[in-house]
Design an enzyme around this catalytic site. Structure first.
Site, PDB file in Angstrom:
ATOM      1  N   GLU A  31       1.005  -1.125  -0.100  1.00 44.47           N
ATOM      2  CA  GLU A  31      -0.186   0.129  -0.057  1.00 44.47           C
ATOM      3  C   GLU A  31       0.840   1.325   0.152  1.00 44.47           C
ATOM      4  OE1 GLU A  31      -3.183  -2.068   2.942  1.00 44.47           O
ATOM      5  OE2 GLU A  31      -2.196  -0.240   3.529  1.00 44.47           O
TER       6      GLU A  31
ATOM      7  N   CYS B 194       2.696   8.397   1.858  1.00 48.30           N
ATOM      8  CA  CYS B 194       2.979   7.402   2.714  1.00 48.30           C
ATOM      9  C   CYS B 194       3.638   6.122   2.025  1.00 48.30           C
ATOM     10  CB  CYS B 194       2.135   6.941   3.818  1.00 48.30           C
ATOM     11  SG  CYS B 194       2.486   5.924   5.033  1.00 48.30           S
TER      12      CYS B 194
ATOM     13  N   CYS C 110       5.860  -7.755   7.456  1.00 49.23           N
ATOM     14  CA  CYS C 110       6.893  -7.024   8.448  1.00 49.23           C
ATOM     15  C   CYS C 110       7.111  -8.236   9.297  1.00 49.23           C
ATOM     16  CB  CYS C 110       6.379  -5.893   9.370  1.00 49.23           C
ATOM     17  SG  CYS C 110       7.474  -5.085  10.219  1.00 49.23           S
TER      18      CYS C 110
ATOM     19  N   CYS D 149       4.522  -6.464  15.628  1.00 42.64           N
ATOM     20  CA  CYS D 149       3.580  -5.689  16.736  1.00 42.64           C
ATOM     21  C   CYS D 149       2.325  -6.335  16.865  1.00 42.64           C
ATOM     22  CB  CYS D 149       3.723  -4.064  16.429  1.00 42.64           C
ATOM     23  SG  CYS D 149       5.278  -3.537  16.081  1.00 42.64           S
TER      24      CYS D 149
ATOM     25  N   CYS E  23      -0.675  -4.280  15.288  1.00 36.91           N
ATOM     26  CA  CYS E  23      -0.344  -3.881  13.938  1.00 36.91           C
ATOM     27  C   CYS E  23      -0.857  -5.127  12.735  1.00 36.91           C
ATOM     28  CB  CYS E  23       0.764  -3.586  13.416  1.00 36.91           C
ATOM     29  SG  CYS E  23       1.186  -3.091  11.616  1.00 36.91           S
TER      30      CYS E  23
ATOM     31  N   CYS F 141      -2.212   1.346   8.536  1.00 40.91           N
ATOM     32  CA  CYS F 141      -1.474   0.375   7.689  1.00 40.91           C
ATOM     33  C   CYS F 141      -1.592  -1.077   7.537  1.00 40.91           C
ATOM     34  CB  CYS F 141       0.280   0.631   7.716  1.00 40.91           C
ATOM     35  SG  CYS F 141       0.866  -0.138   9.286  1.00 40.91           S
TER      36      CYS F 141
HETATM   37  N1  SAH Z   1       7.243  -0.035  10.805  1.00 38.81           N
HETATM   38  C1  SAH Z   1       7.521   1.371  10.911  1.00 38.81           C
HETATM   39  C2  SAH Z   1       6.744   2.243  10.001  1.00 38.81           C
HETATM   40  C3  SAH Z   1       5.664   1.647   9.632  1.00 38.81           C
HETATM   41  S1  SAH Z   1       4.212   1.406  10.726  1.00 38.81           S
HETATM   42  C4  SAH Z   1       6.973   1.761  12.434  1.00 38.81           C
HETATM   43  O1  SAH Z   1       6.480   0.733  13.259  1.00 38.81           O
HETATM   44  O2  SAH Z   1       7.184   2.979  12.847  1.00 38.81           O
HETATM   45  C5  SAH Z   1       3.469   3.095  10.681  1.00 38.81           C
HETATM   46  C6  SAH Z   1       2.652   3.449  11.644  1.00 38.81           C
HETATM   47  O3  SAH Z   1       1.433   2.940  11.773  1.00 38.81           O
HETATM   48  C7  SAH Z   1       3.475   3.437  13.050  1.00 38.81           C
HETATM   49  O4  SAH Z   1       3.464   4.560  13.872  1.00 38.81           O
HETATM   50  C8  SAH Z   1       2.200   2.178  13.888  1.00 38.81           C
HETATM   51  O5  SAH Z   1       2.297   2.430  14.948  1.00 38.81           O
HETATM   52  C9  SAH Z   1       1.114   2.793  13.111  1.00 38.81           C
HETATM   53  N2  SAH Z   1      -0.131   1.740  13.163  1.00 38.81           N
HETATM   54  C10 SAH Z   1      -0.095   0.440  12.871  1.00 38.81           C
HETATM   55  N3  SAH Z   1      -1.173  -0.178  13.357  1.00 38.81           N
HETATM   56  C11 SAH Z   1      -1.975   0.837  13.541  1.00 38.81           C
HETATM   57  C12 SAH Z   1      -3.460   0.884  14.139  1.00 38.81           C
HETATM   58  N4  SAH Z   1      -4.105  -0.258  14.199  1.00 38.81           N
HETATM   59  N5  SAH Z   1      -3.836   1.942  14.454  1.00 38.81           N
HETATM   60  C13 SAH Z   1      -3.106   3.129  14.215  1.00 38.81           C
HETATM   61  N6  SAH Z   1      -1.772   3.276  13.902  1.00 38.81           N
HETATM   62  C14 SAH Z   1      -1.254   1.923  13.800  1.00 38.81           C
HETATM   63 FE1  SF4 Z   2       6.138  -3.649  11.683  1.00 39.86          FE
HETATM   64 FE2  SF4 Z   2       3.531  -2.978  11.715  1.00 39.86          FE
HETATM   65 FE3  SF4 Z   2       5.315  -2.740  13.975  1.00 39.86          FE
HETATM   66 FE4  SF4 Z   2       5.792  -0.864  12.107  1.00 39.86          FE
HETATM   67  S1  SF4 Z   2       3.873  -1.160  13.483  1.00 39.86           S
HETATM   68  S2  SF4 Z   2       7.193  -2.461  12.981  1.00 39.86           S
HETATM   69  S3  SF4 Z   2       4.831  -2.140  10.066  1.00 39.86           S
HETATM   70  S4  SF4 Z   2       4.542  -4.787  12.570  1.00 39.86           S
END
Ligand code: SAH
Ligand code: SF4
Length: 358
Positions: free
Chosen positions: A90, A116, A123, A127, A130, A347
């Site tokens: 994306e 973005c 990944c 997390c 995520c 994301c």
């Molecule tokens: N991996 C990198 C960049 C991609 S994630 C990182 O983690 O910084 C980009 C952002 O999307 C991160 O700040 C993450 O916290 C946020 N994100 C992921 N899942 C989310 C969700 N369910 N609601 C809101 N933000 C989210």
């Molecule tokens: Fe990976 Fe999602 Fe964690 Fe960013 S927030 S490091 S994309 S698992």
């Protein structure tokens, strides 16, 4: 299985000049790619047919195609893009500021946009909050696939090359886990005869691979960093971001202090707020302490729920109270507007939706 050819967008102009002769043709090709957003060799009118045939055996121009696009009422457009091997990821077109028109109809300033970009399919960091993490890791994106996201979105939105744009590496994937390709993309974006997007217009967001933060700093690319902190103690942070075990909060803060930062700028700390997890004022107090001595800016993000997650979106009142606490204690702090909330904003959510439907 589809074969993947390298893309001309994988290389800087100098690198292309080493591979393709004569050099003035490379300048013309660069102009087609980054001033006219040419997608293929057919569009390059002033390049001889024989040269285009030869080049097309080895390279593609733009390696991406648009599979799906969802537009939100606030001007955010989320794209699902396919690569040569059929894998998808994306990129998001974000409207940051509306155009301002004065009473005589003159444009005071044009609308401002940020793109973005994704850096990986999936990944490895995993997390717990995520959606990208749920699908596991598929592969790194090439430099050309990162560069082409910006070219594709600018083309689709008829955004001229000389209009300013910001890039955030906040789509799918952990940019510092694909540092070589990300660094190469940063350099290609910066090229004077390319898109000419300076380092200060590019922000790399990381979940905190502290050793790689140092590496990125040593590369001296002039980019900003955003740290996805999300928690103020290691126990909760490890629950949210498992690799916090190896790269704990302290190691990240130390790496940030070593990072070369433009004196006029601040390091952004992203703090994803999850109801009853980290939305209390005790956490706000710890955050103030943790960031003491760093030129920081905190960006509070509403957790965006999706099907199957146990985490909940915080209340706006708790968000505002958290923000006020930080501001009253001398920190800059914004609440990230939930851009594109009606179109699966966070994301990984568009990919999930479209592929879930197929
Ligand atoms: N991996 C990198 C960049 C991609 S994630 C990182 O983690 O910084 C980009 C952002 O999307 C991160 O700040 C993450 O916290 C946020 N994100 C992921 N899942 C989310 C969700 N369910 N609601 C809101 N933000 C989210
Ligand atoms: Fe990976 Fe999602 Fe964690 Fe960013 S927030 S490091 S994309 S698992």
């Amino acid at each position: 299985m589809n074969t993947m050819k390298p893309s001309l967008m994988d290389y800087t102009q100098k690198e292309l000049m080493e591979m393709i002769k004569p050099s003035f043709r490379v300048k013309q090709i660069f102009n087609w790619m980054y001033h006219h957003y040419a997608e293929n060799f057919d569009e390059m009118k002033n390049i001889p047919k024989s040269m285009k045939e030869e080049l097309s055996e080895k390279f593609v121009v733009n390696p991406l195609s648009i599979v799906n696009k969802e537009e939100s009422s606030d001007g955010t457009i989320k794209y699902l893009l396919a690569m040569q091997d059929g894998k998808t990821m994306e990129a998001v077109w974000l409207k940051m500021k509306d155009a301002e028109i004065d009473c005589e109809g003159e444009t005071v300033h044009e609308a401002r946009y940020t793109i973005c970009v994704s850096t990986q399919v999936g990944c490895k960091v995993g997390c717990s909050f995520c959606l990208t993490a749920k699908g596991g890791f598929t592969r790194d994106l090439t430099a050309g696939e990162i560069v082409a996201q910006v070219v594709t979105l600018k083309r689709d939105n008829e955004h001229k090359r000389n209009r300013k744009i910001n890039i955030v590496y906040m789509g799918m994937g952990e940019p510092l886990d694909n540092l070589n390709n990300v660094a190469q993309a940063i350099k290609i974006f910066k090229e004077d005869e390319g898109l000419c997007i300076g380092g200060k217009r590019q922000t790399v967001s990381t979940s905190g691979l502290s050793t790689k933060i140092d590496k990125l700093g040593e590369m001296d690319l002039g980019v900003h960093i955003a740290i996805s902190l999300h928690a103020v103690d290691d126990e909760l942070r490890t629950e949210l971001i498992p690799m916090n075990k190896a790269h704990n909060i302290n190691s990240i803060i130390e790496a940030v202090k070593r990072f070369p930062i433009d004196t006029r700028k601040r390091v952004m700390f992203e703090y994803l707020v999850i109801k009853d997890k980290n939305d209390d004022l005790g956490s706000a107090k710890k955050l103030v302490k943790l960031l003491h001595g760093i030129k920081a800016k905190v960006n509070l993000i509403f957790f965006n729920p999706y099907e199957g997650t146990e985490y909940k979106r915080p209340t706006r009142a708790d968000m505002v109270a958290f923000q006020e606490y930080l501001i009253n204690h001398g920190l800059l702090c914004t609440i990230r507007d939930s851009k594109g909330i009606d179109i699966s904003a966070a994301c990984g959510q568009l990919k999930e939706k479209v592929e879930g439907e197929i």
